[in-house]
Design a protein around this motif. Structure first.
Motif, PDB file in Angstrom:
ATOM      1  N   TYR A 101       0.879   4.289  -3.113  1.00  0.00           N
ATOM      2  CA  TYR A 101       0.832   5.734  -2.723  1.00  0.00           C
ATOM      3  C   TYR A 101       1.583   6.541  -3.433  1.00  0.00           C
ATOM      4  O   TYR A 101       1.515   7.638  -3.622  1.00  0.00           O
ATOM      5  CB  TYR A 101       0.129   5.832  -1.372  1.00  0.00           C
ATOM      6  N   GLY A 113       1.619   8.991   9.655  1.00  0.00           N
ATOM      7  CA  GLY A 113       0.467   8.201   8.790  1.00  0.00           C
ATOM      8  C   GLY A 113       0.617   7.973   7.401  1.00  0.00           C
ATOM      9  O   GLY A 113       0.067   7.038   6.524  1.00  0.00           O
ATOM     10  N   THR A 114       1.579   8.745   6.870  1.00  0.00           N
ATOM     11  CA  THR A 114       1.699   8.724   5.294  1.00  0.00           C
ATOM     12  C   THR A 114       2.966   8.303   4.901  1.00  0.00           C
ATOM     13  O   THR A 114       4.019   8.798   5.701  1.00  0.00           O
ATOM     14  CB  THR A 114       1.559  10.246   4.988  1.00  0.00           C
ATOM     15  N   PRO A 115       3.206   7.456   3.969  1.00  0.00           N
ATOM     16  CA  PRO A 115       4.571   7.084   3.462  1.00  0.00           C
ATOM     17  C   PRO A 115       5.272   8.189   2.998  1.00  0.00           C
ATOM     18  O   PRO A 115       4.928   9.368   2.392  1.00  0.00           O
ATOM     19  CB  PRO A 115       4.203   6.186   2.397  1.00  0.00           C
ATOM     20  N   GLY A 157       4.158  10.043  -0.251  1.00  0.00           N
ATOM     21  CA  GLY A 157       3.170   9.210  -0.702  1.00  0.00           C
ATOM     22  C   GLY A 157       1.829   9.917  -0.249  1.00  0.00           C
ATOM     23  O   GLY A 157       0.752   9.501   0.085  1.00  0.00           O
ATOM     24  N   ALA A 158       1.795  11.436  -0.321  1.00  0.00           N
ATOM     25  CA  ALA A 158       0.882  12.230   0.164  1.00  0.00           C
ATOM     26  C   ALA A 158      -0.310  12.288  -0.976  1.00  0.00           C
ATOM     27  O   ALA A 158      -1.232  13.262  -0.478  1.00  0.00           O
ATOM     28  CB  ALA A 158       1.410  13.465   0.771  1.00  0.00           C
ATOM     29  N   ALA A 184       0.897  -1.097   0.006  1.00  0.00           N
ATOM     30  CA  ALA A 184      -0.017   0.132  -0.144  1.00  0.00           C
ATOM     31  C   ALA A 184       0.705   1.276  -0.032  1.00  0.00           C
ATOM     32  O   ALA A 184       0.414   2.143  -0.609  1.00  0.00           O
ATOM     33  CB  ALA A 184      -1.011   0.014   1.392  1.00  0.00           C
ATOM     34  N   GLU A 185       1.906   1.249   0.670  1.00  0.00           N
ATOM     35  CA  GLU A 185       2.720   2.469   0.929  1.00  0.00           C
ATOM     36  C   GLU A 185       3.560   2.622  -0.540  1.00  0.00           C
ATOM     37  O   GLU A 185       3.215   3.827  -0.925  1.00  0.00           O
ATOM     38  CB  GLU A 185       4.016   2.146   1.974  1.00  0.00           C
TER      39      GLU A 185
END
Lengths: 347, 284
Positions: free
Chosen positions: A102, A185-187, A171-172, A98-99
């Motif tokens: 994104y 919480g965001t890569p 990955g925002a 998932a990381e």
């Protein structure tokens, strides 16, 4: 600039002589007098370095922009393949977590919109075509033009470097909405986002140099007889897009700087009181909506910054290959300018 | 094959795909049929222009293809034609924009009898709060949130004490009763979206946003987070169960209020440490 101005004066003096002293007092639009402008000293790179690397010739800079933009575009293309691979065959590739997904979405979006399309149309086509199409010898500020490209090159290098830092690129999402963008919480919320913000800032600075060049060349350095209403639509497209970009990109620059401050110094431009893993963070009083205003003040015009040069190029290509002049040229010019003006209302 | 024919097949294929596509929107289950109508109108305007422009191209490709003895006509401008095209475009744009403004006006005009629901979002989940017998929600603050006070209700607010707390991502709604969704987030942007209700709005930390709808079909629906919110975004889901009045009241009766929660915690704690903490918050 001053050289050319002087040339014009000598030229006027000459022409009044040849026309027997009956020189028209006002410039005649329909009759373009044969130009006899003496040769100018133009930039000539002699060594390999000055000819191909640190070059001040707009055509070479155009090609440099083009190649760099195409390179980043290919990176963006490969990222999109990886995304499609994951969508088509979920879990087939082990590294598509998932990381990573994104991160690839984010980098793909940012690369394609900013580093590929904007640089390709304005940096690449703009530099190559403007002097040739308006009949200027070169851009009015060749040295600034060279620096503009190298700023863009560094911006791309910083962007690419973010793939190799701990935590990976940000990955925002390409909109980089805070507070999520700089929270764990965001890569890539560590180094990744910082490099992205630095890269965007460099891009805007570099682009501002290039943009000033395009505008001033188009407004000041056109050849005799090339009135604004005779310019090819490609140049009109690039011109209007550059005006939009000069007004829109500063909003991106300040939002990037403000977010960098939020991230490093703990200011709260975009950060309200928030809870992270049950703990209240030290931020407070900021507004995530403020970022969205700034971002979309750039983001909405950006669509047309990319589209308008393409509109112009398509118009010219079709008219050339169908061997017809453009239908309703003046309306087309006003349409392009009108799109530019309406664009800022869209925000 | 003649390029005009290929072009024509592309147009035909696009229309057929639109009609027979298996990927169309889900059945509507709320009052927002107007949203669907607006999108349908957009399809008609956009599709109509697409087909008209493309058919004109097909016509031109056939009619004006290269012939050795034919010269192009010189026609730089045509005031009348340009005027017609400008006005037609203006009308099209108005048709695209105006219905949206009307719908938006309805969207932000909440009916008086709407039930307020506090939807609290965090990374990555939902919880809900309904007003108690007084019909009003208590005020909240992010800074109040802790284990004893999961919604961050201001303890000195009398309206907050009887609020019904649903600490789960599943909520029930009464059929045919308008609800006003009050959205707040404790960390990043989220968006409480049920596709069948055709309505959504960002939850922004620091402010309370709202929208309303009236469910009109009983059944269970899935809630999706519709604003990218970090690595768990894809898994941030919930369920909505739309029920008839009787079943809904039964369900509502079984839920815990804030007072219940406080009482339960007082019983759990030996000594009054937690109560003292609450009282401290109260004084602040």
């Amino acid at each position: 600039m001053s050289d050319e101005y002087d040339n014009n004066k000598t030229y006027q003096a000459q022409s009044s002589e040849t026309m027997g002293g009956s020189a028209p007092t006002s410039p005649d639009m329909d009759y373009v007098r044969p130009a006899e402008i003496p040769d100018q000293e133009l930039y000539h790179g002699h060594s390999f370095i000055t000819k191909w690397v640190f070059c001040q010739d707009a055509k070479v800079i155009g090609v440099q922009y083009f190649l760099t933009a195409v390179f980043t575009g290919i990176v963006g293309l490969i990222l999109s393949w990886l995304m499609r691979l994951q969508l088509g065959f979920p879990g087939a590739a082990g590294f598509m977590t998932a990381e990573h997904y994104y991160q690839f979405v984010t980098m793909h979006g940012m690369i394609m919109v900013v580093y590929f399309l904007t640089a390709l149309f304005l940096g690449g086509f703009g530099n190559y075509l403007i002097p040739l199409m308006v009949g200027a010898r070169d851009m009015v500020f060749p040295y600034v033009n060279m620096i503009s490209f190298w700023m863009f090159f560094i911006a791309v290098a910083v962007l690419m470097a973010s793939f190799f830092v701990p935590g990976g690129p940000t990955g925002a999402g390409w909109t980089l909405y805070p507070p999520q963008t700089i929270l764990p919480g965001t890569p890539g919320a560590g180094m990744g986002i910082l490099l992205m913000l630095v890269s965007l800032s460099l891009f805007v600075i570099g682009f501002t140099m290039g943009g000033l060049n395009y505008l001033i060349t188009i407004l000041q350095a056109r050849t005799r007889g090339m009135t604004l209403m005779r310019m090819p639509l490609t140049v009109w497209g690039i011109f209007t897009a550059t005006v939009l970009a000069m007004l829109a990109f500063p909003a991106l620059l300040v939002s990037a700087i403000m977010m960098t401050l939020d991230k490093i110094l703990g200011t709260s431009f975009f950060m309200p009181t928030i809870l992270q893993a049950g703990e209240v963070l030290e931020y407070g009083g900021g507004s995530p909506i403020l970022f969205q205003h700034l971002f979309w003040f750039f983001g909405h015009p950006e669509v047309y910054i990319v589209a308008l040069p393409a509109f112009g190029i398509v118009s010219d290509l079709i008219s050339v290959h169908s061997r017809k002049n453009i239908f309703g040229y003046r309306m087309m010019v006003w349409a392009i300018v009108g799109i530019g003006a309406l664009e800022f209302l869209e925000y | 094959m003649h390029p005009g024919i290929i072009f024509f097949l592309v147009i035909l294929g696009s229309i057929l795909f639109h009609i027979f596509t298996p990927w169309y929107w889900t059945d509507i289950a709320s009052n927002w049929g107007g949203m669907d109508d607006t999108i349908t109108l957009t399809f008609w305007v956009g599709g109509g222009v697409f087909v008209a422009v493309c058919l004109f191209m097909v016509y031109c490709v056939f009619k004006f293809s290269y012939k050795e003895d034919r010269k192009a006509e010189y026609k730089p401008e045509d005031k009348r034609l340009e005027k017609i095209l400008t006005w037609a475009t203006t009308l099209g744009v108005i048709a695209l924009l105006a219905p949206g403004l009307i719908i938006w006006n309805q969207y932000v005009t909440v009916p008086k009898n709407a039930l307020e629901i506090d939807v609290m979002a965090w990374q990555w989940g939902w919880q809900y709060r309904l007003p108690g017998k007084d019909g009003k929600l208590g005020t909240t603050q992010v800074i109040n949130i802790n284990d004893e006070n999961p919604f961050g209700i201001n303890l000195d607010d009398p309206y907050g004490k009887d609020d019904v707390m649903i600490q789960s991502d599943a909520i029930n709604l009464k059929n045919n009763r308008p609800v006003k969704i009050l959205l707040r987030s404790v960390d990043v942007l989220h968006n409480w979206y049920v596709p069948q209700f055709r309505a959504k709005m960002d939850a922004v930390p620091g402010v309370v946003t709202f929208y309303w709808f009236e469910p009109n079909k009983t059944g269970e629906y899935e809630v999706l987070c519709a604003e990218y919110c970090g690595v768990g975004h894809y898994a941030m889901r919930g369920t909505v169960l739309v029920q008839d009045e009787q079943e809904y009241e039964t369900w509502l009766g079984e839920q815990e209020t804030f007072l219940d929660l406080i009482a339960k915690q007082q019983n759990l704690v030996i000594g009054d440490t937690k109560l003292a903490k609450n009282n401290n918050l109260n004084k602040e």
